[in-house]
Design a protein around this motif. Sequence first.
Motif, PDB file in Angstrom:
ATOM      1  N   GLU A  31       0.828  -1.208   0.000  1.00 20.29           N
ATOM      2  CA  GLU A  31       0.000   0.000   0.000  1.00 20.29           C
ATOM      3  C   GLU A  31       0.862   1.259   0.000  1.00 20.29           C
ATOM      4  OE1 GLU A  31      -3.619   2.084   2.548  1.00 20.29           O
ATOM      5  OE2 GLU A  31      -2.475   0.449   3.442  1.00 20.29           O
ATOM      6  N   GLU A  32       1.909   1.268   0.818  1.00 24.35           N
ATOM      7  CA  GLU A  32       2.799   2.429   0.874  1.00 24.35           C
ATOM      8  C   GLU A  32       3.539   2.625  -0.450  1.00 24.35           C
ATOM      9  OE1 GLU A  32       3.790   2.110   5.646  1.00 24.35           O
ATOM     10  OE2 GLU A  32       4.938   0.947   4.193  1.00 24.35           O
ATOM     11  N   ARG A  33       3.964   1.524  -1.059  1.00 23.47           N
ATOM     12  CA  ARG A  33       4.625   1.614  -2.358  1.00 23.47           C
ATOM     13  C   ARG A  33       3.689   2.160  -3.419  1.00 23.47           C
ATOM     14  NH1 ARG A  33       5.100  -3.497  -5.101  1.00 23.47           N
ATOM     15  NH2 ARG A  33       3.112  -2.731  -5.787  1.00 23.47           N
ATOM     16  N   ASP A  34       2.433   1.724  -3.385  1.00 22.86           N
ATOM     17  CA  ASP A  34       1.441   2.235  -4.337  1.00 22.86           C
ATOM     18  C   ASP A  34       1.204   3.737  -4.141  1.00 22.86           C
ATOM     19  OD1 ASP A  34       1.177  -0.276  -5.429  1.00 22.86           O
ATOM     20  OD2 ASP A  34      -0.681  -0.746  -4.343  1.00 22.86           O
ATOM     21  N   MET A  35       1.148   4.178  -2.885  1.00 25.62           N
ATOM     22  CA  MET A  35       0.977   5.606  -2.611  1.00 25.62           C
ATOM     23  C   MET A  35       2.176   6.391  -3.119  1.00 25.62           C
ATOM     24  SD  MET A  35      -0.888   5.889   1.114  1.00 25.62           S
ATOM     25  CE  MET A  35       0.219   4.803   2.004  1.00 25.62           C
ATOM     26  N   LEU A  36       3.371   5.866  -2.884  1.00 24.53           N
ATOM     27  CA  LEU A  36       4.573   6.531  -3.371  1.00 24.53           C
ATOM     28  C   LEU A  36       4.570   6.603  -4.897  1.00 24.53           C
ATOM     29  CD1 LEU A  36       7.352   7.796  -2.931  1.00 24.53           C
ATOM     30  CD2 LEU A  36       8.291   5.469  -2.880  1.00 24.53           C
TER      31      LEU A  36
END
Length: 66
Positions: A31-36
């Motif tokens: 999820e954090e990678r997708d947000m980044l």
Amino acid sequence: MEKKLAQTGKRGRPHISDPRTHLYRLRLNDEERDMLDYLLRSTNVSVPDLLRKTIKCSFDENFRQN
């Protein structure tokens, strides 16, 4: 030109007054990678530039006296 470089001994990138010598490694979940990735596509900046801007913004918001 090569003779001139040999005489001065200067090669490579020029020195800067505030070099970035500290490295950090970061682990992200999906999820954090997708947000980044979304932020990078939306802002069209590099990961280092985005992180520097985010750090500065967070610092200014939380610790600068107005």
